[in-house]
Design a protein around this motif. Structure first.
Motif, PDB file in Angstrom:
ATOM      1  N   ILE B  24       0.834  -1.203   0.000  1.00 26.10           N
ATOM      2  CA  ILE B  24       0.000   0.000   0.000  1.00 26.10           C
ATOM      3  C   ILE B  24       0.868   1.252   0.000  1.00 26.10           C
ATOM      4  O   ILE B  24       0.572   2.252  -0.642  1.00 26.10           O
ATOM      5  CB  ILE B  24      -0.951  -0.014   1.225  1.00 26.10           C
ATOM      6  CG1 ILE B  24      -2.034  -1.068   1.004  1.00 26.10           C
ATOM      7  CG2 ILE B  24      -1.568   1.349   1.470  1.00 26.10           C
ATOM      8  CD1 ILE B  24      -2.976  -1.242   2.159  1.00 26.10           C
ATOM      9  N   PHE B  25       1.955   1.185   0.727  1.00 26.64           N
ATOM     10  CA  PHE B  25       2.811   2.359   0.847  1.00 26.64           C
ATOM     11  C   PHE B  25       3.723   2.543  -0.368  1.00 26.64           C
ATOM     12  O   PHE B  25       4.253   3.623  -0.602  1.00 26.64           O
ATOM     13  CB  PHE B  25       3.657   2.244   2.126  1.00 26.64           C
ATOM     14  CG  PHE B  25       4.504   3.444   2.402  1.00 26.64           C
ATOM     15  CD1 PHE B  25       3.915   4.659   2.723  1.00 26.64           C
ATOM     16  CD2 PHE B  25       5.883   3.377   2.324  1.00 26.64           C
ATOM     17  CE1 PHE B  25       4.683   5.776   2.972  1.00 26.64           C
ATOM     18  CE2 PHE B  25       6.668   4.497   2.571  1.00 26.64           C
ATOM     19  CZ  PHE B  25       6.053   5.693   2.897  1.00 26.64           C
ATOM     20  N   PHE B  26       3.879   1.480  -1.148  1.00 29.89           N
ATOM     21  CA  PHE B  26       4.893   1.505  -2.199  1.00 29.89           C
ATOM     22  C   PHE B  26       4.824   2.717  -3.139  1.00 29.89           C
ATOM     23  O   PHE B  26       5.855   3.317  -3.440  1.00 29.89           O
ATOM     24  CB  PHE B  26       4.860   0.203  -3.009  1.00 29.89           C
ATOM     25  CG  PHE B  26       5.951   0.138  -4.021  1.00 29.89           C
ATOM     26  CD1 PHE B  26       7.267  -0.076  -3.630  1.00 29.89           C
ATOM     27  CD2 PHE B  26       5.683   0.349  -5.373  1.00 29.89           C
ATOM     28  CE1 PHE B  26       8.290  -0.098  -4.553  1.00 29.89           C
ATOM     29  CE2 PHE B  26       6.700   0.329  -6.304  1.00 29.89           C
ATOM     30  CZ  PHE B  26       8.009   0.099  -5.887  1.00 29.89           C
ATOM     31  N   PRO B  27       3.645   3.094  -3.661  1.00 29.05           N
ATOM     32  CA  PRO B  27       3.623   4.254  -4.571  1.00 29.05           C
ATOM     33  C   PRO B  27       4.255   5.497  -3.965  1.00 29.05           C
ATOM     34  O   PRO B  27       4.931   6.261  -4.671  1.00 29.05           O
ATOM     35  CB  PRO B  27       2.128   4.464  -4.809  1.00 29.05           C
ATOM     36  CG  PRO B  27       1.521   3.125  -4.597  1.00 29.05           C
ATOM     37  CD  PRO B  27       2.329   2.490  -3.508  1.00 29.05           C
ATOM     38  N   ILE B  28       4.060   5.677  -2.670  1.00 31.13           N
ATOM     39  CA  ILE B  28       4.630   6.871  -2.037  1.00 31.13           C
ATOM     40  C   ILE B  28       6.142   6.723  -1.929  1.00 31.13           C
ATOM     41  O   ILE B  28       6.901   7.632  -2.277  1.00 31.13           O
ATOM     42  CB  ILE B  28       4.004   7.073  -0.640  1.00 31.13           C
ATOM     43  CG1 ILE B  28       2.497   7.298  -0.789  1.00 31.13           C
ATOM     44  CG2 ILE B  28       4.648   8.236   0.085  1.00 31.13           C
ATOM     45  CD1 ILE B  28       1.732   7.184   0.489  1.00 31.13           C
ATOM     46  N   TRP B  30       8.048   4.920  -3.764  1.00 27.70           N
ATOM     47  CA  TRP B  30       8.610   4.988  -5.117  1.00 27.70           C
ATOM     48  C   TRP B  30       8.735   6.435  -5.573  1.00 27.70           C
ATOM     49  O   TRP B  30       9.729   6.834  -6.178  1.00 27.70           O
ATOM     50  CB  TRP B  30       7.713   4.179  -6.065  1.00 27.70           C
ATOM     51  CG  TRP B  30       8.279   4.005  -7.431  1.00 27.70           C
ATOM     52  CD1 TRP B  30       7.739   4.438  -8.607  1.00 27.70           C
ATOM     53  CD2 TRP B  30       9.489   3.322  -7.777  1.00 27.70           C
ATOM     54  NE1 TRP B  30       8.524   4.090  -9.655  1.00 27.70           N
ATOM     55  CE2 TRP B  30       9.619   3.396  -9.173  1.00 27.70           C
ATOM     56  CE3 TRP B  30      10.486   2.673  -7.024  1.00 27.70           C
ATOM     57  CZ2 TRP B  30      10.697   2.839  -9.867  1.00 27.70           C
ATOM     58  CZ3 TRP B  30      11.559   2.124  -7.702  1.00 27.70           C
ATOM     59  CH2 TRP B  30      11.648   2.203  -9.101  1.00 27.70           C
ATOM     60  N   THR B  31       7.720   7.233  -5.241  1.00 30.46           N
ATOM     61  CA  THR B  31       7.754   8.652  -5.605  1.00 30.46           C
ATOM     62  C   THR B  31       8.918   9.347  -4.918  1.00 30.46           C
ATOM     63  O   THR B  31       9.678  10.104  -5.550  1.00 30.46           O
ATOM     64  CB  THR B  31       6.434   9.336  -5.175  1.00 30.46           C
ATOM     65  OG1 THR B  31       5.354   8.600  -5.726  1.00 30.46           O
ATOM     66  CG2 THR B  31       6.375  10.760  -5.674  1.00 30.46           C
ATOM     67  N   THR B  34      12.167   8.171  -6.501  1.00 34.10           N
ATOM     68  CA  THR B  34      12.357   8.699  -7.853  1.00 34.10           C
ATOM     69  C   THR B  34      12.750  10.173  -7.827  1.00 34.10           C
ATOM     70  O   THR B  34      13.473  10.652  -8.698  1.00 34.10           O
ATOM     71  CB  THR B  34      11.074   8.512  -8.675  1.00 34.10           C
ATOM     72  OG1 THR B  34      10.709   7.139  -8.614  1.00 34.10           O
ATOM     73  CG2 THR B  34      11.278   8.922 -10.115  1.00 34.10           C
ATOM     74  N   ILE B  43      13.457   6.525 -15.521  1.00 35.20           N
ATOM     75  CA  ILE B  43      12.712   5.667 -16.450  1.00 35.20           C
ATOM     76  C   ILE B  43      13.530   4.468 -16.892  1.00 35.20           C
ATOM     77  O   ILE B  43      13.212   3.806 -17.877  1.00 35.20           O
ATOM     78  CB  ILE B  43      12.249   6.465 -17.700  1.00 35.20           C
ATOM     79  CG1 ILE B  43      13.441   7.163 -18.347  1.00 35.20           C
ATOM     80  CG2 ILE B  43      11.160   7.459 -17.343  1.00 35.20           C
ATOM     81  CD1 ILE B  43      13.107   7.740 -19.706  1.00 35.20           C
ATOM     82  N   PRO B  47      13.798  -1.073 -13.522  1.00 35.07           N
ATOM     83  CA  PRO B  47      13.828   0.075 -12.610  1.00 35.07           C
ATOM     84  C   PRO B  47      14.953  -0.055 -11.593  1.00 35.07           C
ATOM     85  O   PRO B  47      15.305  -1.155 -11.184  1.00 35.07           O
ATOM     86  CB  PRO B  47      12.469   0.024 -11.912  1.00 35.07           C
ATOM     87  CG  PRO B  47      11.637  -0.917 -12.698  1.00 35.07           C
ATOM     88  CD  PRO B  47      12.552  -1.849 -13.413  1.00 35.07           C
ATOM     89  N   TYR B 241       9.715  12.230 -14.949  1.00 33.04           N
ATOM     90  CA  TYR B 241       9.319  11.573 -13.702  1.00 33.04           C
ATOM     91  C   TYR B 241      10.047  12.109 -12.483  1.00 33.04           C
ATOM     92  O   TYR B 241       9.464  12.246 -11.408  1.00 33.04           O
ATOM     93  CB  TYR B 241       9.570  10.060 -13.805  1.00 33.04           C
ATOM     94  CG  TYR B 241       8.591   9.357 -14.701  1.00 33.04           C
ATOM     95  CD1 TYR B 241       7.650  10.072 -15.424  1.00 33.04           C
ATOM     96  CD2 TYR B 241       8.605   7.971 -14.813  1.00 33.04           C
ATOM     97  CE1 TYR B 241       6.751   9.415 -16.249  1.00 33.04           C
ATOM     98  CE2 TYR B 241       7.712   7.301 -15.618  1.00 33.04           C
ATOM     99  CZ  TYR B 241       6.795   8.035 -16.344  1.00 33.04           C
ATOM    100  OH  TYR B 241       5.909   7.396 -17.139  1.00 33.04           O
ATOM    101  N   LEU B 244       8.631  15.462 -11.575  1.00 36.13           N
ATOM    102  CA  LEU B 244       7.275  15.236 -11.077  1.00 36.13           C
ATOM    103  C   LEU B 244       7.318  14.677  -9.662  1.00 36.13           C
ATOM    104  O   LEU B 244       6.574  15.102  -8.761  1.00 36.13           O
ATOM    105  CB  LEU B 244       6.548  14.263 -12.006  1.00 36.13           C
ATOM    106  CG  LEU B 244       5.247  13.677 -11.471  1.00 36.13           C
ATOM    107  CD1 LEU B 244       4.194  14.758 -11.339  1.00 36.13           C
ATOM    108  CD2 LEU B 244       4.742  12.560 -12.370  1.00 36.13           C
ATOM    109  N   SER B 245       8.204  13.731  -9.443  1.00 34.11           N
ATOM    110  CA  SER B 245       8.304  13.109  -8.115  1.00 34.11           C
ATOM    111  C   SER B 245       8.772  14.103  -7.068  1.00 34.11           C
ATOM    112  O   SER B 245       8.272  14.111  -5.942  1.00 34.11           O
ATOM    113  CB  SER B 245       9.278  11.932  -8.161  1.00 34.11           C
ATOM    114  OG  SER B 245       8.790  10.958  -9.034  1.00 34.11           O
ATOM    115  N   SER B 248       5.894  16.297  -6.329  1.00 34.63           N
ATOM    116  CA  SER B 248       4.903  15.553  -5.545  1.00 34.63           C
ATOM    117  C   SER B 248       5.350  15.403  -4.102  1.00 34.63           C
ATOM    118  O   SER B 248       4.579  15.612  -3.167  1.00 34.63           O
ATOM    119  CB  SER B 248       4.700  14.160  -6.148  1.00 34.63           C
ATOM    120  OG  SER B 248       4.210  14.271  -7.454  1.00 34.63           O
ATOM    121  N   ILE B 252       3.309  16.669  -0.774  1.00 34.48           N
ATOM    122  CA  ILE B 252       2.686  15.786   0.221  1.00 34.48           C
ATOM    123  C   ILE B 252       3.464  15.711   1.532  1.00 34.48           C
ATOM    124  O   ILE B 252       2.894  15.370   2.564  1.00 34.48           O
ATOM    125  CB  ILE B 252       2.493  14.356  -0.325  1.00 34.48           C
ATOM    126  CG1 ILE B 252       3.838  13.737  -0.691  1.00 34.48           C
ATOM    127  CG2 ILE B 252       1.524  14.360  -1.488  1.00 34.48           C
ATOM    128  CD1 ILE B 252       3.737  12.295  -1.135  1.00 34.48           C
TER     129      ILE B 252
END
Lengths: 289, 276, 332
Positions: B24-28, B30-31, B34, B43, B47, B241, B244-245, B248, B252
């Motif tokens: 669940i936490f992975f997207p955060i 990863w951001t 990155t 990219i 990865p 990316y 963007l990361s 982001s 957050i």
């Protein structure tokens, strides 16, 4: 129970909130209603005129409307299903004896703090992108064809993104409710020979019903107006495949400059929301007694 | 009473829970990772997880492109301001509904909540036009008031559920002791409800911080909070990316940190009366 | 000073009339107990006197002044609540000082009065604790302390002992009685426990369904109950009632005999029966007896009385200790 004096005071003190919310609801709504009977396009100023129900006729006969309506319900229903079921499962999991429970909870709660624009951007580009996204790489790694999620399954992708954001919320509320379950009750059930499944269906689930109702209520309020996720990822497309009512009205007004039509759509959205609201409030009112 | 748990069972659930939590936490995660990569590493296929050349230049570039600090300050002012304003209006109302309930109190509360269901799109145009004619477009004051109104029902509901847990005898005692209504609320009710008020405050700051309909539509630059700042990355430039990361992460991080630190208060309060 | 007079005080919540109209005189310095089963309106009556509820009609006079419409604080009454209603976020000191602070009293006078009250109530060592760190009895005393610092014209107690365990309850009962002797201030005390009423009161007011059934000193009520309800309510264990033949012989619809007024015999007497449960307490013996007519009675014997389950027994009411009641339950 109290004195008249107290009661009068109470009315007086509740008044500011009521008046503010009433104003917030009625003033813009009245203007919207007024616009909805007008031919009013920002591209042709000065041409406003009364055209009766024509805007509604156009809006309601537009196939995009029905699709947007279906999409709205799909988003609400889909996200609710995922978060409530997932929330129950995760809450049960977190309620088990786990090492490092504090950290696990911190990790799980995190998506709730992420602003929708960010989560949509991250999912869209870094995960669902068919060329450079992680999912594409995973697909290639196992020798499959990468999926262009947002083009092929736009609505489902949006549901997934939104569900990811709301899953922690459901989990937390359900976990709190779960922890308030009387352990003696559980032990009594064990003494009575109840198995794990029987305990779940006869004790845990009824105990959680109140919490589940609350989760449904709160989430529905927010899910009816999902916007940023669509704006950032698909712009409602392809076609109208991922347009919900909120987004449809937005695009009608601010992308096509058709204020009259958008207002009619807004009124329709308000009516729809009220139907859902009445339905929900009935349900909640009963549970929250 | 502690129940005996077999070690195997404990390890099974521990591994399972950690796995799910990390997923669940992975997207955060990863951001955040990155954001420290070069665009090429971002990219790279396959990865790169941890073994890349860590760099902070993305942050510098993001800051160069748009003034992060201003958006950050706007976010703080708007979210905290709207919540405090909301609390000020909501506390007396919640007091009334919790301690002087009438036959219609429940209906009133439900009506208040239902105003939140009104789709924002339905009133966007008039609000936009009203804001334009009042000169409130792209002002902190304007967006603060709107977010206050949006969250007011939630604030009232949360406070109402906390207040109802406070025995009314205590307020009666205060009345017998000669406390005026103001003193009753200031000296007795509010201090007793501090945990509840704190979690209301936290949740609503988070909701206001992340609100992305009105902030996107009613602010453009001067009063734009971080939601607007980040939305500008949805254009094809978002394909960078790493940048963007970085953007982001900057958007957050403040609320994520706040949320983590106040997790206990937040969780305790986040029941909306769901737990009796 | 602390005389309180109620004139035709009536209270209705919507359609429901809780108190149909009560007249009552409470003299200065009296310890008055409102007693009755739950739901009899005793707490409502107290809250009306306190000013926490409006009366629907009628007049409340405090020291001769009409206080019917006055705000609670104007009535100069202090109340001790069932849950104690302590402010959990304030120390004991601040709790007790709160009414003084609200009255705008200077800090040194506040401190003096708090110190004095704490001395009376043995709370001096606990002044800096929070209510959560106190035992039930200590909390109770803090609640009383908060009441006495104001030097009210009268104290109102709303079932103050019902949250304490049995042993502590007896102690607190004595402490409150002693406090009353020391302060000599009017006290109105609400309870459903007739033992508290009998042991503490100068004057008992028995309430049922919002009506005053009888007013009098404890022994008045014990000796001369006005009706069957009061007779049954006052005294422990409850009075036994016999109807039918036994009553008809005495020209009454029903007769009542208290358990302690039976003379017991294993050989002969007026009423024959069989022992059901025998409770041997040492100091007393309580016998649950089923009379031959089927009526169930309780009888008390002083000291040890050697009977057991199933034994035959004869009961004879003591001379002049039989209460007679008519069809409506009024005492004859």
């Amino acid at each position: 129970m109290a004195t008249k004096h107290q009661k009068t005071l109470a009315r007086f003190m509740v008044a500011p909130s009521v008046l503010l919310l009433l104003g917030w609801m009625i003033v813009p709504l009245a203007i919207t209603l007024w616009f909805s009977f007008q031919s009013y396009n920002l591209l042709s100023p000065g041409m406003e005129r009364f055209i009766g129900l024509t805007n509604y006729k156009y809006f309601l006969s537009d196939p995009a409307f029905w699709q947007a309506m279906a999409n709205t319900l799909m988003i609400v229903g889909g996200v609710l299903a995922i978060t409530v079921i997932g929330g129950v499962v995760l809450a049960l999991l977190l309620d088990q004896p786990i090492r490092g429970q504090g950290i696990v909870r911190i990790l799980m709660i995190a998506p709730f703090f992420i602003m929708p624009t960010v989560s949509a951007l991250v999912w869209k580009n870094m995960f669902m992108n068919p060329v450079n996204g992680l999912f594409a790489w995973l697909a290639k790694a196992v020798g499959a064809q990468p999926i262009d999620f947002l083009a092929q399954y736009p609505l489902m992708s949006i549901i997934l993104i939104v569900a990811w954001q709301w899953l922690p919320f459901a989990t937390l509320i359900l976990l709190t409710a779960l922890q308030s379950l009387d352990s003696e009750q559980m032990e009594a059930a064990e003494m009575d020979g109840a198995g794990a499944w029987a305990k779940f269906t006869h004790l845990v689930l009824p105990h959680l019903s109140r919490a589940i109702t609350v989760v449904i209520l709160i989430e529905t309020i927010f899910l009816l107006s999902v916007f940023a996720e669509i704006l950032v990822t698909t712009n409602g497309g392809p076609g109208y495949a991922s347009t919900n009512l909120t987004y449809l009205v937005y695009s009608q007004a601010l992308l096509q400059y058709d204020v009259g039509g958008a207002s009619a759509g807004g009124i329709v959205a308000v009516i729809l929301a009220n139907i859902v609201a009445i339905f929900l409030m009935r349900m909640i009112g009963k549970t929250l007694e | 009473m502690a129940r005996r748990v077999s070690n195997r069972r404990r390890w099974f659930f521990t591994i399972l829970a950690w796995g799910v939590a990390l997923a669940i936490f992975f997207p955060i995660l990863w951001t955040i990772l990155t954001s420290f990569k070069s665009e090429a590493d971002a990219i790279a296929s396959p990865p790169k997880f941890l073994f890349f050349d860590w760099t902070t230049e993305n942050y510098a570039e993001v800051q160069e492109r748009s003034p992060y600090l201003r958006h950050f300050l706007n976010s703080v002012i708007i979210s905290v301001g709207s919540t405090l304003l909301g609390l000020l209006i909501a506390i007396p109302s919640a007091w009334s509904m919790a301690f002087q309930p009438g036959k219609r109190t429940k209906d009133l509360l439900m009506w208040m909540l239902s105003t939140k269901m009104m789709p924002a799109a339905g009133v966007l145009i008039p609000m936009y036009l009203l804001f334009r004619s009042w000169g409130l477009l792209d002002t902190r004051l304007g967006i603060t008031v709107v977010l206050m109104l949006i969250n007011l029902p939630i604030i009232i509901w949360m406070l109402y559920t906390y207040f109802r847990e406070i025995p009314s005898e205590i307020l009666e005692a205060a009345r017998m002791d000669g406390a005026s209504l103001k003193n009753e609320i200031v000296h007795v009710l509010t201090p007793m409800a501090v945990p509840g008020i704190a979690s209301t405050l936290l949740l609503n700051v988070i909701l206001a911080w992340n609100e992305a309909f009105w902030t996107l539509n009613l602010t453009t630059s001067k009063a734009a909070p971080l939601t607007t700042f980040i939305a500008s990355y949805s254009s094809p430039e978002g394909l960078f990316y790493a940048k963007l990361s970085a953007a982001s992460t900057m958007a957050i991080a403040p609320i994520l940190i706040l949320g983590w630190f106040s997790q206990k208060q937040l969780v305790r309060g986040l029941t909306f009366g769901a737990v009796k | 000073m602390g005389s309180i007079t109620l004139k035709q005080v009536r209270k209705a919540f919507g359609e429901v009339e809780v108190i149909p109209g009560v007249d009552l005189d409470i003299n200065d310095g009296e310890f008055v107990v409102f007693v009755g089963p739950s739901g009899c309106g005793k707490s409502t009556l107290l809250r009306l006197i306190a000013g926490l509820e409006d009366v629907s009609s009628g007049t409340i006079l405090i020291d001769g002044q009409d206080m019917t419409e006055a705000a609670p604080v104007k009535r100069k009454l202090a109340m001790v609540f069932q849950s104690y209603a302590l402010y959990p976020h304030m120390s004991v000191r601040k709790n007790i000082a709160f009414p003084l602070k609200m009255a705008g009293m200077p800090a040194d006078e506040q401190a003096r009065r708090v110190g004095h009250a704490a001395g009376i109530l043995n709370l001096t060592d606990y002044l800096d604790r929070k209510p959560g760190q106190l035992s039930g009895g200590q909390r109770q005393r803090v609640a009383i302390g908060r009441a006495i610092v104001r030097e009210p014209v009268a104290f109102l107690f709303d079932e103050p002992l019902s949250n304490l365990d049995a042993a502590l309850r007896v102690n607190m009962r004595v402490e409150i009685s002693e406090l009353h002797k020391k302060l000599a201030t009017t006290m109105i005390y609400v309870t459903h426990d007739q033992v508290e009423a009998m042991t503490m009161a100068d004057k008992i007011v028995v309430l049922r369904a919002g009506r005053v059934e009888q007013v009098g000193s404890p022994l008045d009520l014990y000796r001369r109950p006005a009706n069957r309800f009061v007779a049954g309510f006052i005294g422990s264990p409850n009075m036994n009632f016999l109807e039918g033949e036994a009553a008809a012989k005495l020209n009454a619809h029903a007769i009542g005999v208290r358990p302690e007024h039976f003379q017991l015999s294993t050989t002969d007497g007026m009423l024959a029966g069989t022992v059901g449960v025998a409770e041997h307490l040492g100091s007393d013996t309580f016998l649950h007896v089923t009379l031959d007519g089927g009526t169930h009675v309780v009888a008390r014997a002083s000291g040890e009385f050697p009977v057991d389950h199933g034994d035959r027994i004869w009961l004879t009411p003591a001379e002049g200790r039989i209460y007679r009641f008519d069809q409506q339950g009024l005492a004859l």
